[in-house]
Design a protein around this motif. Structure first.
Motif, PDB file in Angstrom:
ATOM      1  N   GLU B  36       0.797  -1.222   0.000  1.00  0.00           N
ATOM      2  CA  GLU B  36       0.000   0.000   0.000  1.00  0.00           C
ATOM      3  C   GLU B  36       0.828   1.269   0.000  1.00  0.00           C
ATOM      4  OE1 GLU B  36      -0.274  -1.289   4.362  1.00  0.00           O
ATOM      5  OE2 GLU B  36       0.399  -2.076   2.455  1.00  0.00           O
ATOM      6  N   GLU B  37       2.125   1.146   0.292  1.00  0.00           N
ATOM      7  CA  GLU B  37       2.904   2.378   0.328  1.00  0.00           C
ATOM      8  C   GLU B  37       3.470   2.704  -1.041  1.00  0.00           C
ATOM      9  OE1 GLU B  37       4.973   1.749   4.381  1.00  0.00           O
ATOM     10  OE2 GLU B  37       5.657   3.609   3.503  1.00  0.00           O
ATOM     11  N   GLY B  38       2.602   3.049  -1.943  1.00  0.00           N
ATOM     12  CA  GLY B  38       3.078   3.381  -3.267  1.00  0.00           C
ATOM     13  C   GLY B  38       3.608   2.147  -3.961  1.00  0.00           C
ATOM     14  N   ALA B  39       4.789   2.256  -4.549  1.00  0.00           N
ATOM     15  CA  ALA B  39       5.218   1.214  -5.463  1.00  0.00           C
ATOM     16  C   ALA B  39       6.148   0.161  -4.881  1.00  0.00           C
ATOM     17  CB  ALA B  39       5.901   1.857  -6.666  1.00  0.00           C
ATOM     18  N   ARG B  76       5.489  -4.103   8.131  1.00  0.00           N
ATOM     19  CA  ARG B  76       6.040  -2.890   7.521  1.00  0.00           C
ATOM     20  C   ARG B  76       7.366  -2.593   8.191  1.00  0.00           C
ATOM     21  NH1 ARG B  76       4.916   2.980   8.883  1.00  0.00           N
ATOM     22  NH2 ARG B  76       5.850   4.094   7.145  1.00  0.00           N
ATOM     23  N   ARG B  78      10.909  -0.337   8.292  1.00  0.00           N
ATOM     24  CA  ARG B  78      11.576   0.904   7.895  1.00  0.00           C
ATOM     25  C   ARG B  78      12.850   1.049   8.684  1.00  0.00           C
ATOM     26  NH1 ARG B  78       8.787   6.839   7.750  1.00  0.00           N
ATOM     27  NH2 ARG B  78      10.851   7.508   8.352  1.00  0.00           N
ATOM     28  N   ARG B  81      13.660  -1.653  11.103  1.00  0.00           N
ATOM     29  CA  ARG B  81      12.806  -1.987  12.245  1.00  0.00           C
ATOM     30  C   ARG B  81      11.410  -2.314  11.745  1.00  0.00           C
ATOM     31  NH1 ARG B  81      12.077   2.893  15.540  1.00  0.00           N
ATOM     32  NH2 ARG B  81      12.666   4.043  13.668  1.00  0.00           N
ATOM     33  N   VAL B  82      10.801  -3.300  12.365  1.00  0.00           N
ATOM     34  CA  VAL B  82       9.417  -3.590  11.995  1.00  0.00           C
ATOM     35  C   VAL B  82       8.511  -2.697  12.834  1.00  0.00           C
ATOM     36  CG1 VAL B  82       9.450  -5.640  13.506  1.00  0.00           C
ATOM     37  CG2 VAL B  82       7.614  -5.344  11.860  1.00  0.00           C
ATOM     38  N   LEU B  83       7.587  -1.996  12.148  1.00  0.00           N
ATOM     39  CA  LEU B  83       6.790  -0.970  12.815  1.00  0.00           C
ATOM     40  C   LEU B  83       5.326  -1.354  12.955  1.00  0.00           C
ATOM     41  CD1 LEU B  83       8.168   2.128  10.890  1.00  0.00           C
ATOM     42  CD2 LEU B  83       8.875   1.294  13.124  1.00  0.00           C
ATOM     43  N   LYS B  84       4.832  -2.186  12.052  1.00  0.00           N
ATOM     44  CA  LYS B  84       3.398  -2.435  12.044  1.00  0.00           C
ATOM     45  C   LYS B  84       3.172  -3.781  11.381  1.00  0.00           C
ATOM     46  CE  LYS B  84      -0.975  -0.978  12.403  1.00  0.00           C
ATOM     47  NZ  LYS B  84      -1.580  -2.232  12.024  1.00  0.00           N
ATOM     48  N   GLU B  86       0.268  -6.210   9.473  1.00  0.00           N
ATOM     49  CA  GLU B  86      -1.049  -6.296   8.841  1.00  0.00           C
ATOM     50  C   GLU B  86      -1.266  -7.758   8.467  1.00  0.00           C
ATOM     51  OE1 GLU B  86      -2.731  -3.704   8.981  1.00  0.00           O
ATOM     52  OE2 GLU B  86      -1.338  -2.023   8.903  1.00  0.00           O
ATOM     53  N   GLY B  96      -5.787 -10.953   4.803  1.00  0.00           N
ATOM     54  CA  GLY B  96      -5.440  -9.552   5.065  1.00  0.00           C
ATOM     55  C   GLY B  96      -5.859  -9.023   6.418  1.00  0.00           C
ATOM     56  N   LYS B  97      -6.457  -9.862   7.235  1.00  0.00           N
ATOM     57  CA  LYS B  97      -6.980  -9.372   8.511  1.00  0.00           C
ATOM     58  C   LYS B  97      -6.200  -9.954   9.690  1.00  0.00           C
ATOM     59  CE  LYS B  97     -10.170  -7.245   6.292  1.00  0.00           C
ATOM     60  NZ  LYS B  97     -10.128  -5.774   6.269  1.00  0.00           N
ATOM     61  N   MET B 480      13.115  -8.510  10.798  1.00  0.00           N
ATOM     62  CA  MET B 480      14.289  -7.665  11.076  1.00  0.00           C
ATOM     63  C   MET B 480      15.389  -8.513  11.707  1.00  0.00           C
ATOM     64  SD  MET B 480      12.914  -5.457  14.351  1.00  0.00           S
ATOM     65  CE  MET B 480      14.479  -4.861  14.984  1.00  0.00           C
TER      66      MET B 480
END
Ligand code: SF4
Ligand code: SF4
Ligand code: SF4
Lengths: 283, 742
Positions: B36-39, B76, B78, B81-84, B86, B96-97, B480
């Motif tokens: 979902e974060e762009g490309a 996700r 960055r 580090r893993v931040l989130k 899904e 997806g849930k 990570m």
């Protein structure tokens, strides 16, 4: 001649209904639908919001004092005013009534005009935004929110909320709020931002479904639908339309009063951007 | 990449593919997923440095290990580090849930109370040690020169599957032992046993989405039962459209699923099977349903449970029973489920059997209960845990039959009821090794503690016990680098333990990652063509991008064997007039999530209490005890006493007291320690005769007021809407009139 034309153009712009973005030049009007018949009250959305938005865990003492920071909270009621209180007899026959409650992103928000420094303001996206570094902590906004979903940082919660290495999880796209600042659901504005930026880089419009809020994304029953109300092809617009809820009114005029859509406390003229769909029970 | 030294037959066995010629249909791997974060793409964690672009998040697919359902996740990441987390949209299980426990996987990983260094018991206390010393000690006690062999060595784990299970079995075999105790408090073993016996398959597919009515005897399929996120999506479909399904839930205290029922029925614990037979009786005798599918013995039994007897035993009014039966007949196909509160009794098996009988009578087999077939690679299939293994383990330890035990992924000392006397028995085992991330109650009693990498730092493969349609192997890959360099991967440890037993035989396999790649490569048709030697790297990468590998489904039809045993309902003991229900909830679960601050502060779905334990009682009971919300009562069984504040509501049977599982930790870090009470401790002895599963719902209790006010911290100050339109409700009839098209 051009004076008259200007006048007419301005007038028709001014008269444009809020459904169409009103007299503001709204780029988007982000809105939501929550189907209370699909919502199971599971709380996944609430925890997802903690993870996405750096919400502080305050601990039991502060929670007891009403300082829990749950931007998304699942309220649970036992009575059912619509199908008659008397039905709640000696057992809870129809289960519980769950209400996912977060900032309703009101379009005539009662919290905005009372802020002495305009820290609470409305964005051209139809969002009710909070400018943290402008907020002076008067708490007038929280006082004026009929939904009670503004949360105040009475302390520097971050000092105890993320003992190392829990702090490594903090989302760098948004801040960690400090003492004296008011905060609340933003419709995950950082996600909206990054998607809009990506679309702009590619010279295109944001497409429906591209922005998902954290609560929506995780919801196991897909009870939450999010999107742009100005985009007539969006799911959220279609659902508002189908259930005959619209902006710009304090009482929905419905051809069919049985349609499930309603906005919470819309009679207060807050213009919420969230339509709830009524819970259903086979009684 | 890894060179394999040992012979081909052994190789296939240790790779989890022996005895099967499963070829994965086509090698047509799906294309890249964009996130979902762009490309940016969902990428495998192969050379992470290359993907660290400051300020840009990328997504890695992996698997959630917060409960045994093994949903797919995407992290996700960055700046390393893993931040989130899904849900992984590619997963057929959870599309997806994620649930709140899955979301909170981050706080297990980043928990401030992780173990970071090995510990070895010296002079009675655990002291820091080096990995070399710890492993040397393990080699001394369990290596080839230890003389240890046979059933004197055992593993105790939680539910385990995939290649970890294969290597664990190989390790057991190298010691000549077959003692693998698989312990899980929240489980579906009795349901599986009944399905196996009556239908010939232990995990049939349950089509809640296709049912027009679900009657659930305490199966909390939206909260803790089997695969709750999968079922939540099914439930959403079940509830929408013209034919909105009807949910009737019968249970002693309201579960999350019960809270969503159209009709919630307070049932006397242990009488689930009686209610099922009573319904069958009405269906056959009043509604004239064709019962020719049922054997004579079953019919005879059903005939004994007429309306008045059923009413007397269950406490459910006759007209209500008749109404539910009528709905079941009218709303075909229906689906009858039986969960933990039905199974957790001395006669639990019979109750679940009666529920299945109802399915057969209603013609639900092959309609809403579909054959699912076996997993194509049986060695990778889930070894699902239960509580019978806990009592078998206690027996073995108590009889001095164990010299060394390794344990991972389970906290038996927290979960074991007092009557098992497990702590003393456990302490009497000479050598105990904990593979742990946290200092939980069991780890605190180990002789060697090995700090493990978190689920988000490790490699693994997992096979869900309940497969949602497509059969899949779920891939777990690190999101990570390990936070603590002193921790090690569980898979690496299994390889090391195997090499310890069979020096040299695993030399070609550098690490668990290398092993996994070889192992997946040896599944025919996955990473290699027919004669190819080389592994197809892009196929491997795509598996890691998807986080899933779809396996062929070899559907096998049901067989049927309809035996039926009479109900075993125990009489009440007048000294202990209440039933104690240890509620499972998808928050702290069986106690494993009590160390997660997000979940401690997540209000309970029913009571809205945070950070503490509470006892749910009915207003009638509260009036008898003269207590108000928050007052402390004692809950006494012959096996112990709890002191706990009460929460009063009508979603509970009048004779029941419900105390949630999860709190009451003596250890387990700053968020869990010394908080609330553990109802599992005071459960009475007793187990289901057929499966040996502990009768978790079969305990009796006495209640008394203490006269003290306690502390019950709740979200919200009101239980009612005060007549306002907050949650509005309409009838299903109105909904059907208007939403036929959705
Ligand atoms: S995640 Fe969805 S189903 Fe769960 S409480 Fe939130 S809105 Fe309801
Ligand atoms: S939209 Fe975002 S900020 Fe608002 S409740 Fe949902 S997750 Fe939280
Ligand atoms: S049900 Fe929840 S905890 Fe269990 S595997 Fe799925 S997301 Fe993880």
């Amino acid at each position: 001649m051009s004076l008259v034309r200007n006048f007419i153009e301005d007038w028709s712009r001014y008269r444009r209904s809020i459904d169409e973005g009103g007299f503001h030049e709204y780029e988007h009007m982000w809105g939501m639908v929550i189907d209370l018949d699909k919502c199971t009250g599971c709380n996944a959305c609430s925890v997802a919001c903690y993870a996405e938005n750096n919400l502080a865990v305050v601990g039991e003492d502060k929670f007891e004092n009403g300082q829990g920071m749950h931007w998304m909270r699942i309220e649970r009621y036992w009575d059912e005013p619509n199908i008659g209180n008397e039905r709640v007899r000696d057992t809870q026959e129809h289960g519980a009534s769950f209400m996912p409650m977060m900032c309703q992103q009101c379009n005539s928000a009662t919290c905005e005009p009372v802020c002495p420094v305009s820290a609470a303001y409305h964005t051209p996206d139809g969002l009710n935004a909070q400018i943290y570094n402008r907020c002076v902590g008067s708490r007038y906004c929280a006082n004026n929110c009929p939904y009670r979903l503004r949360y105040f940082n009475f302390f520097s919660y971050y000092e105890d909320s993320w003992p190392s290495p829990l702090d490594m999880q903090l989302n760098p796209d948004i801040t960690v709020r400090d003492k004296g600042v008011m905060e609340k659901c933003t419709f995950c504005v950082q996600r909206i931002r990054s998607t809009k930026n990506a679309a702009k880089m590619e010279d295109r419009q944001v497409v429906d479904g591209e922005v998902q809020t954290a609560c929506q994304q995780t919801c196991p029953t897909s009870a939450i639908v999010f999107g742009d109300l100005l985009d007539h092809e969006s799911d959220v617009h279609k659902l508002w339309h189908k259930h005959q809820t619209r902006l710009g009114t304090t009482k929905q005029k419905k051809d069919n009063p049985e349609l499930r859509g309603y906005r919470l406390y819309e009679q207060l003229n807050t213009e919420p951007s969230v339509t709830y769909l009524e819970r259903v029970r086979d009684v | 990449m890894s060179k394999i030294e040992f012979d081909r037959r052994d190789f296939l066995k240790v790779m989890g593919v022996s005895g099967v010629a499963a070829t994965v249909a086509g090698c047509d791997m799906p294309s890249y997923i964009t996130s979902e974060e762009g490309a940016e793409e969902v990428i495998p964690y192969l050379s992470p440095e290359e993907f660290v672009i400051p300020g840009v998040g990328v997504h890695y697919a992996s698997t959630c290990l917060q409960c045994p359902a093994t949903c797919g996740i995407r992290g996700r990441v960055r700046e390393g580090r893993v931040l989130k987390l899904e849900g992984n949209p590619k997963s057929a299980l959870n599309t997806g849930k994620l649930c709140q426990m899955g979301q909170a996987g981050l706080q297990t990983h980043y928990n401030p109370d992780r173990l970071t260094k090995p510990l070895v018991r010296k002079d009675g206390a655990l002291a820091e040690a080096t990995w070399e010393d710890a492993l040397a000690l393990i080699e001394e006690k369990t290596g080839p020169s230890s003389g240890l062999s046979g059933g004197r060595f055992a593993w105790l784990t939680g539910t385990i599957s995939g290649h970890q299970s294969v290597l664990l079995k190989a390790h057991l075999e190298s010691l000549g032992s077959s003692s693998h105790f698989v312990h899980e408090v929240i489980n579906t073993r009795v349901w599986q046993a009944v399905c196996q016996d009556m239908l010939g398959q232990s995990m049939p597919r349950l089509r809640i989405d296709k049912a027009k009515m679900v009657l659930s005897f305490g199966a909390d399929f939206l909260g803790t039962w089997m695969s709750p996120i999968h079922f939540s999506a099914d439930y959403a479909r079940f509830r929408s459209g013209e034919d909105r399904g009807m949910l009737v839930q019968a249970e002693p205290s309201m579960s999350l699923t019960g809270a969503n029922a159209d009709l919630w029925v307070a049932l006397r614990p242990g009488t689930e099977g009686v209610m099922a037979l009573g319904l069958a009786n009405v269906l056959i005798n009043k509604e004239r349903m064709d019962a020719s599918a049922l054997p004579a013995a079953a019919l005879e039994l059903i005939n004994q449970y007429g309306v008045s007897r059923t009413t007397k035993m269950t406490g459910i009014a006759g007209d209500r029973l008749i109404r539910i039966a009528r709905h079941l007949k009218e709303r075909s196909p229906s689906l009858v489920l039986a969960g933990a509160s039905a199974a957790g009794h001395v006669g639990g098996y019979q109750s679940v059997q009666a529920a299945m009988l109802l399915n057969i009578l209603l013609g639900n087999i092959d309609q809403t209960i579909e054959a699912s077939g076996d997993f194509a690679l049986p060695q990778l299939a889930s070894v699902s845990g239960g509580t019978s293994d806990l009592s078998r383990f206690a027996d073995a330890a108590g009889a001095g039959k164990l010299d060394a035990v390794f344990f991972d992924g389970s906290n038996p000392l927290f979960a074991a009821p007092n009557h098992l006397g497990l702590t003393e028995k456990f302490d009497s085992i000479p050598f105990k090794v904990a593979f742990s991330q946290f200092m939980d109650e069991t780890t605190a009693h180990a002789d060697v503690v090995l700090p493990m990498a978190s689920a988000l730092e490790d490699w693994g493969t997992h096979v869900a016990a309940y497969q949602g349609g497509d059969h899949e192997i779920a891939f777990q890959q690190p999101l990570m680098e390990p936070i603590y360099p002193g921790t090690r991967s569980f898979g690496d440890m299994l390889l090391a333990l195997n090499s310890m037993r069979n020096p040299g035989s695993y030399d070609g396999l550098e690490d668990y990652y290398g092993y996994l790649q070889s192992a997946v490569g040896s599944i025919p048709g996955v990473l290699k063509g027919e004669d190819d030697e080389a592994i197809n790297v892009s196929a491997w990468n795509r598996i890691l991008q998807d986080g899933r590998l779809q396996m062929p489904v070899d559907t096998r039809a049901f067989t049927s064997n309809l035996s039926m045993d009479d109900m075993d309902v125990r009489d009440a003991d007048p000294a202990f007039p209440y039933y104690l229900v240890p509620t499972p909830r998808g928050t702290l679960y069986d106690g494993r999530h009590a160390n997660i601050p997000w979940l401690q502060e997540s209000p309970d779905q029913i009571s809205k209490v945070v950070w503490n334990s509470w006892a749910e009682i009915h207003p009638v009971t509260a009036a008898k005890l003269a207590v108000e919300e928050g007052d402390v009562i004692t809950v006494t069984t012959p096996d112990g006493v709890l002191e706990v504040p009460v929460y009063i509501h009508k979603g509970i049977h009048v004779d029941v007291v419900a105390v949630p599982m999860g709190q009451g930790h003596e250890d387990y870090g700053r968020y869990a320690r010394g908080r609330g009470v553990n109802p599992l401790k005071i459960l009475q002895p007793g187990s289901d005769a057929k499966t040996g599963e502990l009768a978790l719902y079969g305990s009796r209790a006495a209640l008394a007021a203490t006269g003290r006010a306690g502390r019950l911290i709740k979200m919200g100050n009101t239980e009612t809407q005060h007549g306002r339109k907050i949650v509005a409700t309409i009838t299903a009839e109105q909904q059907r009139r208007n939403e036929g098209d959705s």
